[in-house]
Design an enzyme around this catalytic site. Structure first.
Site, mmCIF file in Angstrom:
data_model
loop_
_atom_site.group_PDB
_atom_site.id
_atom_site.type_symbol
_atom_site.label_atom_id
_atom_site.label_comp_id
_atom_site.label_asym_id
_atom_site.label_seq_id
_atom_site.Cartn_x
_atom_site.Cartn_y
_atom_site.Cartn_z
ATOM 1 N N HIS A 71 -2.953 9.990 0.350
ATOM 2 C CA HIS A 71 -2.894 8.850 -0.519
ATOM 3 C C HIS A 71 -3.035 9.091 -1.840
ATOM 4 C CE1 HIS A 71 -5.048 5.548 2.101
ATOM 5 N NE2 HIS A 71 -4.123 6.207 2.511
ATOM 6 N N ASP A 75 4.202 -14.945 11.252
ATOM 7 C CA ASP A 75 2.978 -15.414 10.788
ATOM 8 C C ASP A 75 1.669 -14.309 10.839
ATOM 9 O OD1 ASP A 75 0.321 -16.646 10.321
ATOM 10 O OD2 ASP A 75 0.948 -18.509 11.079
ATOM 11 N N GLU A 127 0.953 -1.135 0.021
ATOM 12 C CA GLU A 127 0.005 0.001 -0.150
ATOM 13 C C GLU A 127 0.774 1.291 -0.164
ATOM 14 O OE1 GLU A 127 -3.352 -0.338 2.708
ATOM 15 O OE2 GLU A 127 -3.455 2.009 2.686
ATOM 16 N N LYS A 138 -7.732 -1.429 11.155
ATOM 17 C CA LYS A 138 -6.838 -1.701 9.941
ATOM 18 C C LYS A 138 -5.829 -0.889 9.641
ATOM 19 C CE LYS A 138 -6.297 -1.718 5.369
ATOM 20 N NZ LYS A 138 -5.472 -0.728 4.453
HETATM 21 C C1 MEV Z 1 -5.805 2.950 5.045
HETATM 22 O O1 MEV Z 1 -5.173 1.742 4.696
HETATM 23 C C2 MEV Z 1 -5.935 3.050 6.454
HETATM 24 C C3 MEV Z 1 -6.979 4.044 7.173
HETATM 25 O O2 MEV Z 1 -8.370 3.900 6.619
HETATM 26 C C4 MEV Z 1 -6.977 4.026 8.511
HETATM 27 C C5 MEV Z 1 -8.168 4.759 9.106
HETATM 28 O O3 MEV Z 1 -9.092 5.349 8.634
HETATM 29 O O4 MEV Z 1 -8.015 5.287 10.337
HETATM 30 C C6 MEV Z 1 -6.730 5.087 6.684
#
Ligand code: MEV
Length: 438
Positions: A393, A296, A85, A280
């Site tokens: 991003h 792992d 990513e 995430k």
């Molecule tokens: C993207 O990989 C992760 C985010 O969505 C985490 C978040 O929203 O806190 C930017």
């Protein structure tokens, strides 16, 4: 319509590739060429990778990046991260730099207990089973001595074995619940071998236990396996500083920023839809280091999400507060990691990553991983509560779009210049490139 194939695993690598190419691709030669382009020219190295799994046809690359300037417990480190990513390593580095100017990260391992269980069916009197277990408990330890000898030398071994009555959940279901200390190894093989020996002892001893009826003697072991849920194998990572010190580019008003940041965390604490995405973001950091160090990541993912749901509701793994003018941000996560055994001595890039981290103990690796998770979470929340996430991003993603369109150096330069001051969206970039080419 594709055909099934018998004995695929017995074919040579070349035969497997030819079969796949013929079976699935309109242009088999192109597919074969692509597959082979990703082979390593060093045949020994390629063979090593081929043998990690069955039916290897080629390598699947993921970038290995590094995030420097991580000040952890007063010491600087550069953290290796394997991830595809685009914004993750940049975000980690930015957080690392930010916090290195504000006292750095603090990380502490709280506990390192691992768990394994023998799940079995016993039809009979529970009090007799309890008596039986008390009698054979020392034998369960004794019969695994050959397996635990080396681990004990390293300060680890079996900590305890309990009998759990689970018949309120499932008829006749009991388990041996064992806890382990596995020091610098993740311990999966050690734990599973011990559990399989426990299962054997349990069955054999039941046969000879005079108080058991014939039915009670017939203990049926369903399975013996470690648990990837390790709520007592926990590491904590934290940062804190006076609110006023949070001031930086895009954080003109630190009080306002701290308040929004804490609110963002509180939302993830109470709202599962947000909590999953919030966590995430933490896993972006966690998985990248776990992967780079040959651990792992599926086990880590499963265990961490179970931990996030331990109250019965899925919630945020991290927390934040402002108290007496001090901003604090922290997380606690379960991590069963190893720095010996498994891939750690086999995969050359794993060895390189561990050396970059100065050959950490498993406990130190837990600290690096937790810090990477917290850093990632901080970067995401910082963007989300200030500029929004898309700005950063899409800037990183611009490169991916340029690659996708096979842009020349001249086109790249013009595009990068243009999008320094214009919003990056996929369609805007494509339109810009198409206009350039007209
Ligand atoms: C993207 O990989 C992760 C985010 O969505 C985490 C978040 O929203 O806190 C930017």
């Amino acid at each position: 319509m594709n055909n099934p194939i018998a004995g695929f695993s017995k074919l040579s690598k070349e035969q497997k590739i030819n079969w796949i190419a013929k079976e699935y691709f309109s242009s088999p030669n192109d597919a074969i060429e692509l597959i082979k382009n990703y082979w390593n020219s060093d045949e020994k190295l390629q063979k090593l990778h081929d043998e990690f799994i069955e039916n290897t046809i080629t390598n699947f690359y993921i970038p290995l990046g590094v995030a420097p300037n991580f000040l952890i417990n007063g010491k600087y480190s550069t953290i290796p991260m394997a991830i595809e990513e685009s914004s993750v390593v940049a975000a980690a580095s930015k957080s690392a730099k930010f916090w290195s100017e504000r006292g750095g990260f603090k990380a502490t391992v709280i506990d390192t207990e691992k768990i394994g269980q023998v799940h079995f069916i016993y039809r009979g009197d529970t009090s007799k089973l309890e008596l039986f277990f008390a009698q054979i408990k020392s034998k369960l330890f004794a019969n695994t001595e050959s397996m635990t000898k080396n681990m004990q030398k390293r300060g680890g071994g079996i900590l305890d074995i309990r009998l759990n009555d689970k018949t309120n959940l499932l008829e006749n279901y009991f388990q041996l619940h064992a806890t382990f200390e596995t020091k610098d190894s993740m311990g999966a093989n050690f734990i599973n071998s011990c559990l399989e020996q426990f299962a054997k002892t349990l069955k054999d001893e039941a046969q000879n236990y005079s108080l058991f009826s014939d039915e009670e003697k017939d203990i049926q072991v369903v399975m013996s396996i470690l648990s990837n849920y390790v709520p007592n194998c926990i590491v904590r990572a934290e940062v804190s500083c006076p609110v006023a010190n949070l001031k930086e580019k895009n954080i003109e008003n630190p009080e306002d920023f701290a308040q929004r940041f804490v609110q963002a965390v509180q939302i993830a604490e109470v709202e599962p839809f947000r909590a999953v995405t919030h966590n995430k973001g933490i896993m972006n950091g966690v998985d990248a280091v776990v992967l780079a160090t040959g651990n792992d990541f599926r086990a880590v993912e499963a265990g961490i999400h179970a931990y996030a749901a331990k109250s019965g509701q899925y919630t945020s793994l991290s927390h934040a507060k402002v108290e007496n003018g001090i901003f604090s941000f922290w997380l606690e996560i379960p991590l069963a990691l190893g720095t010996v055994g498994g891939l750690t001595s086999l995969h050359p890039l794993v060895k390189l990553s561990l050396e970059m981290l100065e050959n950490p103990s498993a406990k130190e690796l837990m600290e690096f991983v937790a810090v990477a998770g917290l850093a990632q979470n901080f970067a995401a929340l910082r963007s989300l509560t200030t500029t929004g996430i898309q700005e950063g991003h899409m800037k990183m993603h611009l490169n991916n779009i340029l690659n996708q369109y096979n842009t020349t150096d001249v086109e790249r330069l013009a595009t990068s210049r243009h999008f320094k001051s214009n919003a990056v969206t996929h369609s805007a970039v494509v339109e810009f490139i198409e206009n350039l080419r007209k």
